[in-house]
Design an enzyme around this catalytic site. Structure first.
Site, PDB file in Angstrom:
ATOM      1  N   ASP A  23     -14.358 -19.688 -23.789  1.00  0.00           N
ATOM      2  CA  ASP A  23     -13.118 -20.014 -23.069  1.00  0.00           C
ATOM      3  C   ASP A  23     -12.293 -18.752 -22.821  1.00  0.00           C
ATOM      4  OD1 ASP A  23     -11.364 -21.704 -21.790  1.00  0.00           O
ATOM      5  OD2 ASP A  23     -10.317 -22.317 -23.619  1.00  0.00           O
ATOM      6  N   GLY A  24     -11.530 -18.799 -21.735  1.00  0.00           N
ATOM      7  CA  GLY A  24     -10.578 -17.714 -21.466  1.00  0.00           C
ATOM      8  C   GLY A  24     -10.956 -16.822 -20.294  1.00  0.00           C
ATOM      9  N   GLY A  26     -10.623 -17.406 -17.087  1.00  0.00           N
ATOM     10  CA  GLY A  26      -9.566 -17.457 -16.075  1.00  0.00           C
ATOM     11  C   GLY A  26      -8.369 -16.613 -16.485  1.00  0.00           C
ATOM     12  N   TRP A  28      -8.311 -14.180 -18.659  1.00  0.00           N
ATOM     13  CA  TRP A  28      -8.729 -12.762 -18.697  1.00  0.00           C
ATOM     14  C   TRP A  28      -8.565 -12.158 -17.293  1.00  0.00           C
ATOM     15  CZ3 TRP A  28     -12.339  -9.845 -16.118  1.00  0.00           C
ATOM     16  CH2 TRP A  28     -12.705  -8.612 -16.684  1.00  0.00           C
ATOM     17  N   HIS A  40     -15.309 -15.244 -14.587  1.00  0.00           N
ATOM     18  CA  HIS A  40     -16.616 -15.831 -14.910  1.00  0.00           C
ATOM     19  C   HIS A  40     -17.717 -14.775 -14.781  1.00  0.00           C
ATOM     20  CE1 HIS A  40     -14.600 -19.582 -15.143  1.00  0.00           C
ATOM     21  NE2 HIS A  40     -14.475 -19.793 -13.846  1.00  0.00           N
ATOM     22  N   THR A  69     -18.817 -31.555 -18.261  1.00  0.00           N
ATOM     23  CA  THR A  69     -18.690 -32.683 -17.331  1.00  0.00           C
ATOM     24  C   THR A  69     -17.317 -32.614 -16.653  1.00  0.00           C
ATOM     25  OG1 THR A  69     -20.033 -33.988 -18.841  1.00  0.00           O
ATOM     26  CG2 THR A  69     -18.784 -35.219 -17.204  1.00  0.00           C
ATOM     27  N   ASN A  71     -15.602 -30.011 -16.004  1.00  0.00           N
ATOM     28  CA  ASN A  71     -15.510 -28.891 -15.056  1.00  0.00           C
ATOM     29  C   ASN A  71     -15.819 -29.312 -13.617  1.00  0.00           C
ATOM     30  OD1 ASN A  71     -16.774 -26.311 -17.335  1.00  0.00           O
ATOM     31  ND2 ASN A  71     -14.677 -26.949 -16.921  1.00  0.00           N
ATOM     32  N   ARG A  74     -12.786 -29.349 -11.313  1.00  0.00           N
ATOM     33  CA  ARG A  74     -12.070 -28.123 -10.882  1.00  0.00           C
ATOM     34  C   ARG A  74     -12.141 -28.019  -9.366  1.00  0.00           C
ATOM     35  NH1 ARG A  74     -12.564 -23.236 -15.262  1.00  0.00           N
ATOM     36  NH2 ARG A  74     -11.800 -24.484 -16.982  1.00  0.00           N
ATOM     37  N   ARG A 191     -15.172 -20.717 -30.986  1.00  0.00           N
ATOM     38  CA  ARG A 191     -14.440 -20.937 -29.732  1.00  0.00           C
ATOM     39  C   ARG A 191     -13.574 -19.714 -29.459  1.00  0.00           C
ATOM     40  NH1 ARG A 191     -11.837 -25.960 -26.812  1.00  0.00           N
ATOM     41  NH2 ARG A 191     -10.879 -24.857 -25.085  1.00  0.00           N
ATOM     42  N   ARG A 197      -9.610 -26.398 -30.459  1.00  0.00           N
ATOM     43  CA  ARG A 197     -10.094 -27.762 -30.256  1.00  0.00           C
ATOM     44  C   ARG A 197     -11.568 -27.702 -29.881  1.00  0.00           C
ATOM     45  NH1 ARG A 197      -5.866 -27.356 -26.126  1.00  0.00           N
ATOM     46  NH2 ARG A 197      -6.790 -26.401 -24.282  1.00  0.00           N
TER      47      ARG A 197
END
Ligand code: FPP
Length: 253
Positions: A23-24, A26, A28, A40, A69, A71, A74, A191, A197
């Site tokens: 995660d992260g 976007g 970044w 990405h 799922t 995603n 988006r 994570r 989470r």
């Protein structure tokens, strides 16, 4: 890999299966004034570094949450860009995966993927099937609730058709109907990106996994961060519901 960190790793007590929520990307990218998709693209480099690190250490399974799922909801351009990137990167990485003796496996609702994406994935899986080192298991169009519901549906059908006795359905029967059938549960779930989470990822399989959260955005996560997570994991006592004394008596599992 940083030799000082490698020295701290107990090679006899490696996690067999590491799962990662990447995660992260976007955030970044945003921090650098870039488009989300560029985050990405940078994230693919981390996938490469972490896969190589797992292969060099001898971690048998590495499961990466590459596309959930959720995603699919988006913006269309981001979904298209992400799927294109995943497939293109895989095609490009196949020789590198083979060099590192890494085989590819995919879990998720692949039927939702466009036909050419599925074909590309199948080709990469086939080409790396000769490798018997680390298994890079990509979760694509994956969510745990989808997977568990699918397993229930198939078990119910087998029972309705008289192929199994409903009363015999146990933990093992459920696990063998999940897309991870045959893969041991993750020992360690990492994570990145600062949130703590599990976001519908491997909910059944992480019942006894050690959880490791880091604020580092995925494109900033590489071999050294992976080594740090493993060192942290190796410092923990896994009790699997037993007492500390019982664990010491029987040795750590
Ligand atoms: C989460 O960051 C990341 C994703 C939704 C995609 C992860 C995919 C890759 C890194 C490419 C994988 C490629 C291969 C070959 C496996 P985010 O967009 O949710 O970031 P944010 O929380 O900062 O918005």
């Amino acid at each position: 890999m940083n030799p000082e960190l490698v020295k701290q790793i107990d090679a006899t007590h490696l996690p067999v299966h590491i799962a990662i929520i990447m995660d992260g990307n976007g955030r970044w990218a945003k921090l650098r004034g870039l488009e989300r998709t560029e985050g990405h693209v940078a994230g693919v480099e981390s996938v490469r570094k972490v896969t190589e690190c797992a292969a060099r250490l001898g971690v048998k399974y590495l499961t990466l949450y590459a596309f959930s799922t959720e995603n699919w909801n988006r913006p269309r351009e981001e979904v298209d860009a992400l799927l294109h990137l995943i497939v293109m990167s895989l095609r490009k990485e196949v020789p590198h995966l083979k060099e590192n003796n890494v085989s590819l496996r995919v879990i998720g609702d692949i039927d939702r993927m466009p036909a050419h994406t599925r074909e590309c994935l199948e080709k990469s899986i086939e080409e790396t099937s000769v490798c018997d080192g680390t298994v890079l298991n990509l979760a694509l169009s994956y969510s745990s609730r989808w997977e568990i519901t699918d397993a229930c549906r198939r078990l119910a059908r087998e029972a309705a058709e008289g192929r199994i006795d409903w009363a015999s359905i146990d933990d093992e029967a459920v696990a063998s109907h999940l897309s991870t059938a045959g893969i041991p549960d993750p020992d360690l779930l990492i994570r990145t990106g600062g949130d703590e989470r599990v976001s519908n990822f491997l909910l059944w399989q992480i019942a006894y996994s050690e959880l490791y959260f880091t604020d580092i955005y995925w494109p900033g996560f590489g071999a050294d961060q992976m080594l740090r997570a493993i060192i942290d994991y190796q410092g923990r006592e896994r009790r699997f519901g037993l007492t500390s004394e019982q664990v010491s008596e029987h040795g750590q599992q």
